[in-house]
Design a protein around this motif. Structure first.
Motif, short mmCIF file in Angstrom:
data_model
loop_
_atom_site.label_atom_id
_atom_site.label_comp_id
_atom_site.label_asym_id
_atom_site.label_seq_id
_atom_site.Cartn_x
_atom_site.Cartn_y
_atom_site.Cartn_z
N HIS A 31 -0.60 -7.16 1.53
CA HIS A 31 -1.66 -6.45 2.27
C HIS A 31 -1.20 -5.05 2.69
O HIS A 31 -0.26 -4.89 3.47
N MET A 40 -5.80 0.70 12.09
CA MET A 40 -5.21 -0.32 11.20
C MET A 40 -3.96 -0.93 11.84
O MET A 40 -3.75 -2.14 11.80
N ILE A 47 -3.31 -9.61 11.51
CA ILE A 47 -3.30 -9.72 10.04
C ILE A 47 -2.00 -10.38 9.58
O ILE A 47 -1.99 -11.16 8.62
N ASN A 57 2.31 1.19 3.93
CA ASN A 57 2.20 2.13 2.82
C ASN A 57 2.48 3.55 3.29
O ASN A 57 1.86 4.03 4.23
N ASP A 60 0.55 7.17 -1.76
CA ASP A 60 -0.84 7.59 -1.97
C ASP A 60 -1.76 6.84 -1.00
O ASP A 60 -1.53 5.66 -0.70
N ALA A 61 -2.81 7.53 -0.57
CA ALA A 61 -3.76 7.08 0.45
C ALA A 61 -3.31 7.49 1.85
O ALA A 61 -4.06 7.32 2.81
N ARG A 91 5.91 0.62 0.83
CA ARG A 91 5.84 1.43 -0.39
C ARG A 91 6.25 2.84 0.01
O ARG A 91 5.55 3.48 0.80
N PRO A 247 -4.17 -3.02 -7.21
CA PRO A 247 -5.36 -2.83 -6.38
C PRO A 247 -6.67 -3.03 -7.14
O PRO A 247 -6.77 -2.74 -8.33
N ILE A 251 -14.17 -2.20 -3.01
CA ILE A 251 -14.02 -3.16 -1.90
C ILE A 251 -15.29 -4.00 -1.74
O ILE A 251 -15.24 -5.20 -1.46
N TRP A 273 -2.70 -7.03 -4.68
CA TRP A 273 -2.73 -6.25 -3.45
C TRP A 273 -4.06 -6.47 -2.73
O TRP A 273 -5.11 -6.54 -3.40
N LEU A 275 -6.40 -4.41 -0.17
CA LEU A 275 -6.50 -3.06 0.40
C LEU A 275 -7.33 -3.06 1.67
O LEU A 275 -7.31 -2.10 2.44
#
Ligand SMILES: CC(C)(COP(=O)(O)OP(=O)(O)OC[C@H]1O[C@@H](n2cnc3c(N)ncnc32)[C@H](O)[C@@H]1OP(=O)(O)O)[C@@H](O)C(=O)NCCC(=O)NCCSC(=O)C[C@H](O)C(=O)O
Ligand SMILES: [Mg+2]
Length: 356
Positions: A31, A40, A47, A57, A60-61, A91, A247, A251, A273, A275
Motif C-alpha cells: 500500500h 494520508m 491502514i 513513497n 513519482d507522485a 520507494r 499499479p 481507481i 500495489w 494506490l
C-alpha cells in the motif's frame, strides 16, 4: 560479477550477513502512501492494521518541492508507529535523481531497524542493484543494523526487461520485482496513456465469414502486459524471489482492477500495489486463493498419498505434477491462514465440505 563463493559475504565490514532465503511473508498488497501528505499520513496507523505491506513513497507522485518533507515524514512516522506484523517498505527516488543519496543515507541510518524492503525504481540492469547493495552494506554497518535490508526492483524500463534475469539474481538482497507499467510504456514508446490495465485498441478479430469484412466479426481485447509479467515471473522463480503486479491507475474502475490483479495472480504474482484505500480489499481478495480452490488442492494432496502415481478425481487425472500445483495453492493458503482466523475458518469449512 561476484564469484559464487563470495555471493553471501557482507559487502562492508560490520554489515549483517545477507539472507540465504527470502522471507515469504504475506505481501498481497503493497500500500502506497505519501509520507509528506498529512491527510494520508494520519490514516497510516489504521491502514497498517489492514495491509500486508505499507510503503512510504518518496519517488513519482511526490512533487519535487515535497521530496524532503516526504523523507522527513517517513522518518517520523516510522519512529512513532508500531506496525505489528505489517512490513514497512519505502520507494526511494531513482538512482539518477538528486534525492536518492540522501534518501538512502537518512532512511538507513534513522529508521533502518524499522524498514524491511527498499524499492528501487527504474532499474536498468544488475549494475544498479550492485550500487545499492554496496551502499546499503556501508550504511548498515554505520547504523549497527543486525538484519540486512532487502531490495525490490521495479521493472519499468526497456533495458530492465531485457536484463530482468540478471537483475533478479544480482544480489542476495533481492526480495522481488514489480511491474511498473506506466514508466515501462513510456520507455518502450508504447502508445497507451493509461497506468496499467488494458487498451481497447489492442485486440484480435475473428476471420471474415463472407465478402463483407465488417460483418459478424467479434473482437477480443488482449492483455498488453502478458509478456512482461510472464517473463518477470520466470526470472523471479528462477532466483527464488517474488514477483508483483504494480499499479492500476483507474481507481474508479474497481472491476478492471480486480481483473488485472487476478491475471497477475494466476500467472504467478504474489501481490500488487494499492494506490488508494479502495484497492486494498481487491488485492486481499484476489491474492488469497479461493476457499473452493484450497479445498480442491487439499483433496488432491490427501488422495495422492506420497505424491507419486496417477489417480482420477471427479474425472480429472492427477499425478506428480498436478499435486505440486496443488501444494503451491495449499501452502499459500496455510501461510495466509496462519495470520487470518477468518480466512482459516473459510478454508477449513470448504475443505470439510469437500473431504467430508
Ligand atoms: C490517487 C490519489 C491522488 C487520490 O487521492 P484523493 O483525490 O484524495 O482521493 P479520495 O478523495 O478518494 O481519498 C479519500 C480519502 O482517502 C485518503 N487517501 C487517498 N489515497 C490514500 C492512500 N494511498 N493512502 C492513505 N490514504 C489515502 C485521502 O487523503 C482522503 O482522505 P480524507 O479526505 O481524510 O477522507 C491518491 O490516492 C494517491 O495519491 N495515491 C497514491 C498515488 C501513488 O502513490 N502513486 C505512485 C505509485 S504508481 C507509479 O508510480 C507508477 C509506476 O511507477 C509505473 O511506472 O507504472
Ligand atoms: Mg514508475
Amino acid at each position: 560479477m561476484r564469484s559464487p563463493k563470495d555471493f553471501f559475504a557482507p559487502l562492508a565490514l560490520g554489515a549483517p550477513a545477507p539472507v540465504r532465503e527470502i522471507p515469504v511473508t504475506p505481501s498481497r498488497m503493497i500500500h502506497f502512501f505519501d509520507p509528506g501528505n498529512e491527510k494520508m499520513a494520519a490514516k497510516v496507523p489504521d491502514i497498517a492494521k489492514k495491509v500486508d505491506v505499507l510503503l512510504g513513497n518518496l519517488e513519482d507522485a511526490v512533487r519535487a518541492d515535497r521530496k524532503e518533507a516526504a523523507r522527513a515524514g517517513l522518518v517520523s512516522i516510522a519512529k512513532a508507529t508500531d506496525f505489528g506484523r505489517t512490513q514497512l517498505w519505502t520507494r526511494v527516488n531513482s538512482l539518477d535523481s538528486p534525492w536518492v543519496l540522501d534518501d538512502l543515507v537518512t532512511l538507513v541510518t534513522e529508521i533502518g531497524d524499522k524498514l524491511d524492503v527498499i524499492m528501487v525504481p527504474k532499474v536498468e540492469g544488475a549494475q544498479d542493484i550492485h550500487y545499492v547493495d554496496r551502499l546499503l552494506a556501508q550504511l548498515e554497518a554505520r547504523a549497527g543494523l543486525t538484519k540486512p535490508l532487502l531490495v525490490h526492483a521495479i521493472l519499468e524500463t526497456a533495458s530492465g526487461v531485457a536484463n530482468v534475469e540478471e537483475i533478479a539474481g544480482a544480489s542476495p538482497r533481492m526480495q522481488g520485482i514489480s511491474l511498473g507499467p506506466a514508466d515501462l510504456a513510456a520507455s518502450r514508446r508504447m502508445k497507451t496513456t493509461r497506468v496499467g490495465g488494458g487498451h481497447p485498441g489492442y485486440l484480435v478479430r475473428t476471420d471474415p465469414t463472407g465478402d463483407d469484412l465488417n460483418e459478424g466479426r467479434t473482437t477480443y481485447q488482449q492483455d498488453l502486459w502478458h509478456y512482461t509479467v510472464a517473463r518477470m515471473v520466470d526470472a523471479c522463480a528462477m532466483h527464488g524471489i517474488l514477483p508483483y503486479y504494480g499499479p492500476f491507475g483507474d481507481i474508479r474502475d474497481v472491476v478492471a482492477c480486480e481483473d488485472q490483479f487476478r491475471n497477475a495472480f494466476l500467472l504467478g504474482c504474489v501481490g500488487a500495489w494499492s494506490l488508494h484505500p479502495v484497492q486494498i480489499d481487491i488485492a486481499k481478495k484476489v491474492f488469497s486463493p479461493s476457499p473452493s480452490d484450497v479445498a480442491w488442492a487439499r483433496r488432491v494432496i490427501a488422495e495422492m498419498g506420497d505424491g507419486t502415481g496417477a489417480v482420477m478425481i471427479d474425472g480429472k487425472m492427477q499425478d506428480d505434477a498436478s499435486v505440486k500445483q496443488c501444494r503451491v495453492v495449499a501452502e499459500l493458503a496455510d501461510a495466509l491462514a496462519a495470520d487470518d482466523p477468518e480466512l482459516a475458518a473459510a478454508y477449513d469449512a470448504a475443505t470439510k465440505e469437500t473431504l467430508g
